[in-house]
Design a protein around this motif. Structure first.
Motif, PDB file in Angstrom:
ATOM      1  N   GLY A  56       0.800  -1.218   0.000  1.00 51.84           N
ATOM      2  CA  GLY A  56       0.000   0.000   0.000  1.00 51.84           C
ATOM      3  C   GLY A  56       0.833   1.269   0.000  1.00 51.84           C
ATOM      4  O   GLY A  56       0.300   2.361  -0.174  1.00 51.84           O
ATOM      5  N   SER A  57       2.144   1.139   0.170  1.00 56.15           N
ATOM      6  CA  SER A  57       3.033   2.299   0.210  1.00 56.15           C
ATOM      7  C   SER A  57       3.529   2.675  -1.176  1.00 56.15           C
ATOM      8  O   SER A  57       3.653   1.826  -2.055  1.00 56.15           O
ATOM      9  N   GLU A  58       3.846   3.961  -1.332  1.00 62.59           N
ATOM     10  CA  GLU A  58       4.530   4.399  -2.545  1.00 62.59           C
ATOM     11  C   GLU A  58       6.020   4.171  -2.326  1.00 62.59           C
ATOM     12  O   GLU A  58       6.568   4.550  -1.286  1.00 62.59           O
ATOM     13  N   LEU A  59       6.664   3.534  -3.304  1.00 61.93           N
ATOM     14  CA  LEU A  59       8.068   3.157  -3.180  1.00 61.93           C
ATOM     15  C   LEU A  59       8.839   3.538  -4.429  1.00 61.93           C
ATOM     16  O   LEU A  59       8.269   3.693  -5.505  1.00 61.93           O
ATOM     17  N   ASP A  60      10.146   3.636  -4.272  1.00 58.15           N
ATOM     18  CA  ASP A  60      11.050   3.792  -5.399  1.00 58.15           C
ATOM     19  C   ASP A  60      11.756   2.465  -5.621  1.00 58.15           C
ATOM     20  O   ASP A  60      12.170   1.804  -4.656  1.00 58.15           O
ATOM     21  N   LEU A  61      11.872   2.108  -6.888  1.00 55.54           N
ATOM     22  CA  LEU A  61      12.539   0.862  -7.274  1.00 55.54           C
ATOM     23  C   LEU A  61      13.575   1.172  -8.336  1.00 55.54           C
ATOM     24  O   LEU A  61      13.442   2.139  -9.082  1.00 55.54           O
ATOM     25  N   LEU A  62      14.594   0.343  -8.416  1.00 56.62           N
ATOM     26  CA  LEU A  62      15.491   0.326  -9.557  1.00 56.62           C
ATOM     27  C   LEU A  62      15.215  -0.984 -10.278  1.00 56.62           C
ATOM     28  O   LEU A  62      15.366  -2.058  -9.707  1.00 56.62           O
ATOM     29  N   GLY A  77       6.193   3.964  -7.648  1.00 60.44           N
ATOM     30  CA  GLY A  77       4.832   3.474  -7.724  1.00 60.44           C
ATOM     31  C   GLY A  77       4.339   2.913  -6.410  1.00 60.44           C
ATOM     32  O   GLY A  77       5.034   2.928  -5.401  1.00 60.44           O
ATOM     33  N   VAL A  78       3.136   2.392  -6.468  1.00 55.91           N
ATOM     34  CA  VAL A  78       2.488   1.837  -5.283  1.00 55.91           C
ATOM     35  C   VAL A  78       2.688   0.324  -5.277  1.00 55.91           C
ATOM     36  O   VAL A  78       2.517  -0.340  -6.294  1.00 55.91           O
ATOM     37  N   PHE A  79       3.070  -0.179  -4.126  1.00 53.71           N
ATOM     38  CA  PHE A  79       3.208  -1.617  -3.902  1.00 53.71           C
ATOM     39  C   PHE A  79       1.804  -2.108  -3.575  1.00 53.71           C
ATOM     40  O   PHE A  79       1.319  -1.934  -2.466  1.00 53.71           O
ATOM     41  N   ASN A  80       1.132  -2.704  -4.566  1.00 52.28           N
ATOM     42  CA  ASN A  80      -0.284  -3.049  -4.415  1.00 52.28           C
ATOM     43  C   ASN A  80      -0.569  -4.386  -3.755  1.00 52.28           C
ATOM     44  O   ASN A  80      -1.536  -4.499  -3.016  1.00 52.28           O
ATOM     45  N   GLU A  81       0.224  -5.393  -4.079  1.00 56.67           N
ATOM     46  CA  GLU A  81      -0.118  -6.733  -3.584  1.00 56.67           C
ATOM     47  C   GLU A  81       1.116  -7.537  -3.228  1.00 56.67           C
ATOM     48  O   GLU A  81       2.155  -7.425  -3.871  1.00 56.67           O
TER      49      GLU A  81
END
Length: 141
Positions: A56-62, A77-81
């Motif tokens: 449910g959090s907004e995260l940064d990914l590489l 983006g948002v970590f949805n599931e």
């Protein structure tokens, strides 16, 4: 719609990156204006406890696609599931690729010099920020 194989994914958490042990992964460009990218990966359950807290959090990914030799793209983006499947975790993210200036390296170096970095400290900070693709923060931000 376009899809690419994800070969490496690093998740930013508390100013560090968690390198997930990737079993398989795909990134899909939905070609929608809102949240155009979808990422689904399967990974080992090693970071299950941390990951459960981040749903449910907004995260940064590489995200590195196709080949390990490719430069990673910064994704926000948002970590949805998070789903448990056998002895693995399935993770789903929606969001967008953060497009950085083609002059990112030069802009970063100039920024670090302006911040007072010199010699070995300059080199170390430059390498770290180039690897993380960190946004260049200015005092105006």
């Amino acid at each position: 719609m376009k899809s690419f194989k994800v070969v490496e994914l690093k998740l930013e958490h508390e100013n560090n990156f968690i390198i997930l042990e990737l079993i398989d992964g795909i990134i899909i460009n939905n070609e929608k204006p809102d949240d155009p990218w979808l990422i689904e990966i399967s990974t080992s359950p090693d970071f299950k406890d941390i990951l459960k807290e981040l749903v449910g959090s907004e995260l940064d990914l590489l995200v590195t696609i196709t080949r390990h030799s490719n430069e990673p793209a910064r994704f926000r983006g948002v970590f949805n599931e998070l789903n448990e499947i056998d002895n693995a975790l399935s993770l789903i993210f929606n969001g967008r690729i953060i497009v950085q200036s083609p002059n990112y390296a030069e802009d970063l170096l100039s920024h670090l010099i302006d911040e007072g970095y010199e010699q070995e400290k300059l080199l170390n900070e430059f390498k770290a920020m180039m690897e993380s693709k960190a946004e260049i923060k200015t005092s105006d931000d």
